[in-house]
Design a protein around this motif. Structure first.
Motif, mmCIF file in Angstrom:
data_model
loop_
_atom_site.group_PDB
_atom_site.id
_atom_site.type_symbol
_atom_site.label_atom_id
_atom_site.label_comp_id
_atom_site.label_asym_id
_atom_site.label_seq_id
_atom_site.Cartn_x
_atom_site.Cartn_y
_atom_site.Cartn_z
ATOM 1 N N ILE A 39 66.713 35.689 -18.585
ATOM 2 C CA ILE A 39 67.741 35.443 -19.597
ATOM 3 C C ILE A 39 67.173 34.454 -20.611
ATOM 4 C CG2 ILE A 39 70.102 34.648 -20.002
ATOM 5 C CD1 ILE A 39 70.563 35.284 -16.925
ATOM 6 N N ILE A 40 66.989 34.913 -21.839
ATOM 7 C CA ILE A 40 66.365 34.087 -22.877
ATOM 8 C C ILE A 40 67.436 33.689 -23.886
ATOM 9 C CG2 ILE A 40 64.598 33.979 -24.663
ATOM 10 C CD1 ILE A 40 63.088 36.179 -23.091
ATOM 11 N N LEU A 41 67.796 32.413 -23.873
ATOM 12 C CA LEU A 41 68.789 31.871 -24.796
ATOM 13 C C LEU A 41 68.042 31.220 -25.954
ATOM 14 C CD1 LEU A 41 71.217 30.165 -22.216
ATOM 15 C CD2 LEU A 41 71.249 32.534 -23.073
ATOM 16 N N VAL A 42 68.282 31.710 -27.161
ATOM 17 C CA VAL A 42 67.575 31.188 -28.334
ATOM 18 C C VAL A 42 68.554 30.379 -29.178
ATOM 19 C CG1 VAL A 42 66.145 31.729 -30.326
ATOM 20 C CG2 VAL A 42 66.099 33.241 -28.318
ATOM 21 N N ASP A 43 68.445 29.056 -29.052
ATOM 22 C CA ASP A 43 69.262 28.146 -29.863
ATOM 23 C C ASP A 43 68.636 28.097 -31.250
ATOM 24 O OD1 ASP A 43 70.653 26.016 -31.014
ATOM 25 O OD2 ASP A 43 69.446 24.511 -29.961
ATOM 26 N N ASP A 44 69.283 28.753 -32.201
ATOM 27 C CA ASP A 44 68.752 28.869 -33.554
ATOM 28 C C ASP A 44 69.176 27.674 -34.409
ATOM 29 O OD1 ASP A 44 67.373 30.124 -35.658
ATOM 30 O OD2 ASP A 44 69.192 31.127 -36.358
ATOM 31 N N GLY A 45 68.883 26.476 -33.911
ATOM 32 C CA GLY A 45 69.211 25.263 -34.650
ATOM 33 C C GLY A 45 70.696 25.059 -34.818
ATOM 34 N N SER A 46 71.471 25.454 -33.825
ATOM 35 C CA SER A 46 72.931 25.357 -33.929
ATOM 36 C C SER A 46 73.368 23.896 -34.051
ATOM 37 C CB SER A 46 73.573 25.999 -32.691
ATOM 38 O OG SER A 46 74.950 26.152 -32.873
ATOM 39 N N PRO A 47 74.224 23.575 -35.042
ATOM 40 C CA PRO A 47 74.623 22.181 -35.268
ATOM 41 C C PRO A 47 75.682 21.675 -34.293
ATOM 42 C CG PRO A 47 75.701 23.594 -36.860
ATOM 43 C CD PRO A 47 74.790 24.482 -36.055
ATOM 44 N N ASP A 48 76.238 22.546 -33.473
ATOM 45 C CA ASP A 48 77.259 22.119 -32.503
ATOM 46 C C ASP A 48 76.590 21.811 -31.164
ATOM 47 O OD1 ASP A 48 76.605 24.655 -31.673
ATOM 48 O OD2 ASP A 48 78.554 25.547 -32.127
#
Length: 196
Positions: A39-48
């Motif tokens: 499972i690859i979770l890609v946090d795309d620079g989320s500000p939250d």
């Protein structure tokens, strides 16, 4: 449960500003009846708090890998996930989606049954907090060659171009990436996988 199948399935989830939906999405992936997942979770620079949530998910499930990157959009996030995936098959899940508990198992069953390279399923829409019908809708299974699959997809007859709702053999995606900065990035991408 599928017998004699030890395929590793990579599940790539691009994540940006979905703090309220993220837990439901990730739990629906972690709780699949088919367990051999990357499972690859890609946090795309989320500000939250999505980045922190991803790290917490990874601490609780060894199958989860997290990528933290500067915001670059959906295509970059999917491409980043594809860059580290090691699965035999891959599926893309949008971070506001919820998978049925046997999604991966059913997709692999269909792939195995038809010796297919790509499996495609229907989806249901629902309102968060509203009623959710988790029962399977009876649909007939069909097998397409590449030309008929692309024709059906482009005319949106049986399915559309969306990257999600499909499972791909890794070889169908070699050399393919989602174009950067393009809205509807699936259009110039999905048909290439189907051609293979």
């Amino acid at each position: 449960m599928i017998k004699n199948m030890n395929y590793l399935v990579s599940v790539i989830v691009p994540i940006y500003k979905v703090e309220k939906d993220l837990s439901d999405c990730v739990l629906s992936i972690c709780n699949q009846t088919y367990r051999n997942l990357e499972i690859i979770l890609v946090d795309d620079g989320s500000p939250d708090k999505c980045g922190q949530m991803c790290d917490e998910f990874a601490r609780n499930d060894v199958r989860i890998k997290v990528i933290h990157k500067i915001n670059g959009g959906l295509s970059q996030a999917r491409n980043a996930g594809m860059g580290i995936m090691t699965g035999d098959y891959v599926t893309f899940v949008d971070s506001d989606d919820i998978l049925e508990h046997d999604f991966v198992e059913e997709m692999l069953r269909i792939i195995n049954k038809y010796n297919a390279q790509v499996a495609i399923c229907k989806n249901s829409t629902f309102e968060k907090g509203g009623a959710f019908n988790s029962g399977h809708v009876e649909i007939s299974e069909r097998c397409f060659d590449a030309a008929d699959a692309i024709k059906n997809m482009l005319y949106q007859k049986d399915f559309d171009v969306a990257a999600w709702g499909k499972m791909y053999h890794k070889d169908t995606l070699i050399g393919i990436s989602f174009p950067d900065g393009l809205i509807h990035e699936d259009i110039p991408t999905t048909y290439k996988a189907l051609l293979r």
